[in-house]
Enzyme design. Structure first.
Site, PDB file in Angstrom:
ATOM      1  N   ASP A   1      -5.380   2.962  10.342  1.00 31.23           N
ATOM      2  CA  ASP A   1      -7.090   2.465  10.800  1.00 31.23           C
ATOM      3  C   ASP A   1      -6.939   2.131  11.967  1.00 31.23           C
ATOM      4  OD1 ASP A   1      -9.480   1.848   9.824  1.00 31.23           O
ATOM      5  OD2 ASP A   1      -8.992  -0.135   9.199  1.00 31.23           O
TER       6      ASP A   1
ATOM      7  N   ASP B   1       0.797   3.739   4.305  1.00 32.19           N
ATOM      8  CA  ASP B   1      -0.536   4.361   3.370  1.00 32.19           C
ATOM      9  C   ASP B   1      -1.600   5.052   4.227  1.00 32.19           C
ATOM     10  OD1 ASP B   1      -1.378   1.930   4.211  1.00 32.19           O
ATOM     11  OD2 ASP B   1      -1.614   1.174   2.568  1.00 32.19           O
TER      12      ASP B   1
ATOM     13  N   LYS C   1      -7.299   7.637   9.483  1.00 34.51           N
ATOM     14  CA  LYS C   1      -8.704   7.437   9.642  1.00 34.51           C
ATOM     15  C   LYS C   1      -8.974   7.200  11.269  1.00 34.51           C
ATOM     16  CE  LYS C   1     -10.287   4.358   6.340  1.00 34.51           C
ATOM     17  NZ  LYS C   1     -10.905   2.766   6.248  1.00 34.51           N
TER      18      LYS C   1
ATOM     19  N   GLY D   1       0.880  -1.215   0.198  1.00 30.33           N
ATOM     20  CA  GLY D   1       0.033   0.127   0.002  1.00 30.33           C
ATOM     21  C   GLY D   1       0.686   1.276   0.036  1.00 30.33           C
TER      22      GLY D   1
END
Ligand code: IMP
Ligand code: MG
Length: 174
Positions: free
Chosen positions: A101, A98, A129, A42
């Site tokens: 999360d 990347d 995020k 990623g």
């Protein structure tokens, strides 16, 4: 089932922000050398673009960790599936990721590099995020904070597809 991609961050926005991050990083590491670690697959796009915008000496290496498989939910368990080629002992490790999360991958890697004798360990991520965080991680350099949406492009995949999109988009299923 078909999918549509809605642009969230354009190619220009990404390039502009990565340039800013590169300048900030170059200032912070003045007089030092950076051991930049891109997390495959990623972060491959972000890591190389970021490296081009850093003006202090940079060594580049890549490693790979286990990730989501075919789904879109984190398993919580992190494994290294490809080790670094180079020795990072005594180096200023800058992890290029990347997206953060749950935070599981990064909290594992930060500890891993400290245990392995890095001189310093910092984290640069293209996207954050925060809504989905399970473990606290200190993000040193963040490109963009995004809402809780599943995104693709610029290295990020949905079932191994869309990594090659030059922008970040939201997958819309219909
Ligand atoms: P974490 O361990 O939950 O923080 O997972 C981070 C990894 O999950 C990233 O490096 C990505 O590979 C993957 N991931 C998390 N969110 C997304 C997303 O929205 N799109 C694509 N991959 C994602
Ligand atoms: Mg990843």
């Amino acid at each position: 089932m078909s999918e549509k991609i809605k642009v969230m961050l354009s190619e220009e926005e990404l390039a502009g922000r990565i340039k800013e991050l590169g300048a900030e990083i170059s200032k912070d590491y003045e007089g030092e050398e950076i051991f930049l670690v891109g997390i495959l697959k990623g972060a491959a796009f972000f890591a190389t673009e970021l490296a081009k915008r850093i003006t202090v000496p940079v060594i580049i290496d890549f490693m790979s960790t286990s990730s989501y498989g075919a789904g879109t939910a984190s398993s919580g368990e992190v494994r290294i599936t490809k080790e670094l080629d180079l020795d990072m002992t005594g180096k200023n490790v800058l992890i290029a990721e990347d997206i953060i999360d749950s935070g599981n991958t990064l909290s594992y890697l930060l500890q891993y590099f400290k245990d392995k004798g890095a001189k310093s360990v910092r984290l640069a991520t293209m996207l954050d995020k925060p809504d989905r965080r399970e473990v606290d991680v200190k993000v040193d350099y963040n490109g963009f904070t995004i809402p809780d949406e599943f995104v693709v492009g610029y290295g990020l995949d949905y079932d191994q597809r869309y990594r090659n999109l030059p922008y970040i988009g939201i997958v819309e299923f219909d």
